[in-house]
Design a protein around this motif. Structure first.
Motif, PDB file in Angstrom:
ATOM      1  N   THR A 152      33.405  48.748  46.858  1.00  0.00           N
ATOM      2  CA  THR A 152      32.131  48.156  46.432  1.00  0.00           C
ATOM      3  C   THR A 152      32.071  46.655  46.695  1.00  0.00           C
ATOM      4  OG1 THR A 152      32.894  47.636  44.173  1.00  0.00           O
ATOM      5  CG2 THR A 152      31.997  49.855  44.562  1.00  0.00           C
ATOM      6  N   GLN A 153      33.154  46.085  47.205  1.00  0.00           N
ATOM      7  CA  GLN A 153      33.225  44.637  47.378  1.00  0.00           C
ATOM      8  C   GLN A 153      32.780  44.201  48.772  1.00  0.00           C
ATOM      9  OE1 GLN A 153      34.031  42.694  44.595  1.00  0.00           O
ATOM     10  NE2 GLN A 153      33.713  44.764  43.813  1.00  0.00           N
ATOM     11  N   GLU A 154      32.111  43.052  48.829  1.00  0.00           N
ATOM     12  CA  GLU A 154      31.611  42.517  50.093  1.00  0.00           C
ATOM     13  C   GLU A 154      32.746  42.103  51.022  1.00  0.00           C
ATOM     14  OE1 GLU A 154      29.101  38.609  51.418  1.00  0.00           O
ATOM     15  OE2 GLU A 154      28.398  39.705  49.650  1.00  0.00           O
ATOM     16  N   ASN A 155      33.768  41.440  50.476  1.00  0.00           N
ATOM     17  CA  ASN A 155      34.901  40.981  51.273  1.00  0.00           C
ATOM     18  C   ASN A 155      36.168  41.616  50.711  1.00  0.00           C
ATOM     19  OD1 ASN A 155      37.143  39.505  52.302  1.00  0.00           O
ATOM     20  ND2 ASN A 155      35.787  37.803  52.817  1.00  0.00           N
ATOM     21  N   ARG A 156      36.624  42.653  51.355  1.00  0.00           N
ATOM     22  CA  ARG A 156      37.787  43.415  50.877  1.00  0.00           C
ATOM     23  C   ARG A 156      39.046  42.555  50.801  1.00  0.00           C
ATOM     24  NH1 ARG A 156      39.110  48.986  50.638  1.00  0.00           N
ATOM     25  NH2 ARG A 156      41.342  49.316  50.851  1.00  0.00           N
ATOM     26  N   HIS A 157      39.224  41.675  51.778  1.00  0.00           N
ATOM     27  CA  HIS A 157      40.421  40.823  51.804  1.00  0.00           C
ATOM     28  C   HIS A 157      40.463  39.915  50.577  1.00  0.00           C
ATOM     29  CE1 HIS A 157      43.721  38.466  53.426  1.00  0.00           C
ATOM     30  NE2 HIS A 157      43.034  37.377  53.112  1.00  0.00           N
ATOM     31  N   ILE A 158      39.377  39.238  50.291  1.00  0.00           N
ATOM     32  CA  ILE A 158      39.322  38.351  49.129  1.00  0.00           C
ATOM     33  C   ILE A 158      39.491  39.161  47.842  1.00  0.00           C
ATOM     34  CG2 ILE A 158      37.869  36.760  47.792  1.00  0.00           C
ATOM     35  CD1 ILE A 158      38.860  35.534  50.398  1.00  0.00           C
ATOM     36  N   ALA A 159      38.818  40.289  47.748  1.00  0.00           N
ATOM     37  CA  ALA A 159      38.875  41.120  46.539  1.00  0.00           C
ATOM     38  C   ALA A 159      40.282  41.653  46.282  1.00  0.00           C
ATOM     39  CB  ALA A 159      37.884  42.273  46.654  1.00  0.00           C
ATOM     40  N   THR A 160      41.008  42.020  47.310  1.00  0.00           N
ATOM     41  CA  THR A 160      42.356  42.573  47.152  1.00  0.00           C
ATOM     42  C   THR A 160      43.276  41.588  46.438  1.00  0.00           C
ATOM     43  OG1 THR A 160      42.115  43.966  49.105  1.00  0.00           O
ATOM     44  CG2 THR A 160      44.349  43.518  48.389  1.00  0.00           C
ATOM     45  N   GLY A 161      43.090  40.301  46.677  1.00  0.00           N
ATOM     46  CA  GLY A 161      43.912  39.294  46.028  1.00  0.00           C
ATOM     47  C   GLY A 161      43.722  39.233  44.524  1.00  0.00           C
ATOM     48  N   HIS A 162      42.623  39.797  44.032  1.00  0.00           N
ATOM     49  CA  HIS A 162      42.322  39.754  42.598  1.00  0.00           C
ATOM     50  C   HIS A 162      42.599  41.085  41.897  1.00  0.00           C
ATOM     51  CE1 HIS A 162      40.601  35.719  42.467  1.00  0.00           C
ATOM     52  NE2 HIS A 162      40.202  35.973  43.697  1.00  0.00           N
ATOM     53  N   VAL A 163      43.347  41.956  42.540  1.00  0.00           N
ATOM     54  CA  VAL A 163      43.694  43.254  41.953  1.00  0.00           C
ATOM     55  C   VAL A 163      45.065  43.157  41.297  1.00  0.00           C
ATOM     56  CG1 VAL A 163      44.253  45.662  42.476  1.00  0.00           C
ATOM     57  CG2 VAL A 163      42.298  44.569  43.591  1.00  0.00           C
ATOM     58  N   GLY A 164      45.191  43.727  40.117  1.00  0.00           N
ATOM     59  CA  GLY A 164      46.478  43.757  39.430  1.00  0.00           C
ATOM     60  C   GLY A 164      46.947  42.372  39.022  1.00  0.00           C
ATOM     61  N   THR A 165      48.246  42.206  38.917  1.00  0.00           N
ATOM     62  CA  THR A 165      48.814  40.919  38.535  1.00  0.00           C
ATOM     63  C   THR A 165      48.681  39.951  39.707  1.00  0.00           C
ATOM     64  OG1 THR A 165      50.380  42.025  37.066  1.00  0.00           O
ATOM     65  CG2 THR A 165      50.893  39.755  37.695  1.00  0.00           C
ATOM     66  N   HIS A 166      47.992  38.854  39.457  1.00  0.00           N
ATOM     67  CA  HIS A 166      47.755  37.866  40.511  1.00  0.00           C
ATOM     68  C   HIS A 166      47.550  36.492  39.892  1.00  0.00           C
ATOM     69  CE1 HIS A 166      43.661  38.843  39.216  1.00  0.00           C
ATOM     70  NE2 HIS A 166      43.339  37.634  39.650  1.00  0.00           N
ATOM     71  N   LEU A 167      47.712  35.472  40.722  1.00  0.00           N
ATOM     72  CA  LEU A 167      47.399  34.122  40.262  1.00  0.00           C
ATOM     73  C   LEU A 167      46.192  33.636  41.040  1.00  0.00           C
ATOM     74  CD1 LEU A 167      48.526  31.617  42.308  1.00  0.00           C
ATOM     75  CD2 LEU A 167      50.673  32.494  41.494  1.00  0.00           C
ATOM     76  N   ASP A 168      45.346  32.907  40.334  1.00  0.00           N
ATOM     77  CA  ASP A 168      44.117  32.410  40.945  1.00  0.00           C
ATOM     78  C   ASP A 168      44.339  31.027  41.545  1.00  0.00           C
ATOM     79  OD1 ASP A 168      42.586  34.651  40.434  1.00  0.00           O
ATOM     80  OD2 ASP A 168      41.869  33.922  38.507  1.00  0.00           O
ATOM     81  N   THR A 169      43.872  30.858  42.772  1.00  0.00           N
ATOM     82  CA  THR A 169      43.991  29.581  43.483  1.00  0.00           C
ATOM     83  C   THR A 169      42.648  29.227  44.106  1.00  0.00           C
ATOM     84  OG1 THR A 169      44.734  30.677  45.500  1.00  0.00           O
ATOM     85  CG2 THR A 169      46.446  29.865  44.017  1.00  0.00           C
ATOM     86  N   TYR A 170      41.666  29.023  43.273  1.00  0.00           N
ATOM     87  CA  TYR A 170      40.324  28.690  43.764  1.00  0.00           C
ATOM     88  C   TYR A 170      40.303  27.341  44.476  1.00  0.00           C
ATOM     89  CZ  TYR A 170      38.678  32.594  40.960  1.00  0.00           C
ATOM     90  OH  TYR A 170      38.479  33.840  40.440  1.00  0.00           O
ATOM     91  N   GLU A 171      41.174  26.434  44.079  1.00  0.00           N
ATOM     92  CA  GLU A 171      41.247  25.109  44.706  1.00  0.00           C
ATOM     93  C   GLU A 171      42.114  25.121  45.964  1.00  0.00           C
ATOM     94  OE1 GLU A 171      39.720  22.102  43.653  1.00  0.00           O
ATOM     95  OE2 GLU A 171      38.566  23.508  42.434  1.00  0.00           O
ATOM     96  N   LYS A 172      42.799  26.229  46.201  1.00  0.00           N
ATOM     97  CA  LYS A 172      43.694  26.402  47.356  1.00  0.00           C
ATOM     98  C   LYS A 172      44.757  25.313  47.422  1.00  0.00           C
ATOM     99  CE  LYS A 172      43.663  29.376  49.366  1.00  0.00           C
ATOM    100  NZ  LYS A 172      44.384  30.564  48.884  1.00  0.00           N
ATOM    101  N   SER A 173      45.244  24.890  46.269  1.00  0.00           N
ATOM    102  CA  SER A 173      46.326  23.916  46.227  1.00  0.00           C
ATOM    103  C   SER A 173      47.646  24.600  46.601  1.00  0.00           C
ATOM    104  CB  SER A 173      46.426  23.290  44.835  1.00  0.00           C
ATOM    105  OG  SER A 173      46.600  24.282  43.852  1.00  0.00           O
ATOM    106  N   VAL A 174      48.590  23.814  47.022  1.00  0.00           N
ATOM    107  CA  VAL A 174      49.898  24.343  47.412  1.00  0.00           C
ATOM    108  C   VAL A 174      50.770  24.425  46.163  1.00  0.00           C
ATOM    109  CG1 VAL A 174      51.969  23.942  48.798  1.00  0.00           C
ATOM    110  CG2 VAL A 174      49.698  23.385  49.722  1.00  0.00           C
ATOM    111  N   ILE A 175      51.274  25.616  45.885  1.00  0.00           N
ATOM    112  CA  ILE A 175      52.120  25.821  44.714  1.00  0.00           C
ATOM    113  C   ILE A 175      53.543  25.398  45.080  1.00  0.00           C
ATOM    114  CG2 ILE A 175      52.943  27.489  43.015  1.00  0.00           C
ATOM    115  CD1 ILE A 175      50.508  29.260  43.944  1.00  0.00           C
TER     116      ILE A 175
END
Length: 192
Positions: free
Chosen positions: A20-43
């Motif tokens: 149901t998602q427009e961008n499967r690649h982006i959506a996959t990153g938000h499935v299950g245990t994940h960390l959010d990096t909206y600012e795309k900073s280097v961890i």
């Protein structure tokens, strides 16, 4: 003893949602245990290991927002991983509508206070620290202060009797995705 705090994802439920998602690649990153990096900073690689502490709010998390007054007197070690145990992942199965519906959340005042704490990660056993349109701005605020939010953890109840423990966090970098799949493991021995 080591505890894998990574949520196991039902592949059928995941595929249904991804379809149901427009961008499967982006959506996959938000499935299950994940960390959010909206600012795309280097961890920084130093974040792979850190001391962990657990904050048990399971007795209030379904009734109201978790507030700053709830965390009084919680000592936070330098460079810590703060786990917030709400009990949601034990009450509802990950991927179901009830898991996501009205999930526990932190107050804005508490989130602001956390920006000034010596944290590397803030982990929670539900789908975010804020709901709806307030989800992303809360994660961005912490990320701008070097703190990454990790969502959908499980098994945090195994850590209830340990004061400070060692945490191993591994993530998969992606130059585009705003959510990075990760694995979080706690060593149940007291951190030295």
């Amino acid at each position: 003893m080591k505890y894998d705090l990574t949520t196991q994802v039902d592949q059928c439920l995941m595929e249904q949602w991804l379809s149901t998602q427009e961008n499967r690649h982006i959506a996959t990153g938000h499935v299950g245990t994940h960390l959010d990096t909206y600012e795309k900073s280097v961890i920084p690689l130093d974040y792979i290991t850190c001391p962990g502490i657990l904050w048990d709010v399971s007795d209030i998390s379904e009734d109201r927002e978790i507030s700053l007054s709830d965390i009084e007197n919680l000592p936070i070690p330098e460079h810590a991983f703060l786990f917030i145990y709400t009990g949601r992942s034990e009450k509802e199965k990950y991927g179901t509508a009830d898991y996501f519906r009205d999930h526990p959340q932190l107050s804005n005042e508490l989130i602001q206070w956390l920006t000034n704490q010596p944290l590397r990660f803030l982990g929670i056993d539900c789908s975010g620290i804020r709901r709806g349109k307030e989800h992303e701005p809360a994660d961005r605020l912490l990320e701008k202060n070097g703190i990454y939010v990790i969502e959908n953890l499980s098994g945090l109840n195994q850590l209830l009797d340990i004061d400070v423990f060692k945490v191993y966090t591994l993530w998969f970098d992606d130059p585009v995705a705003t959510g990075l799949q990760c694995k979080v493991v706690a060593d149940g021995r007291n951190y030295v």
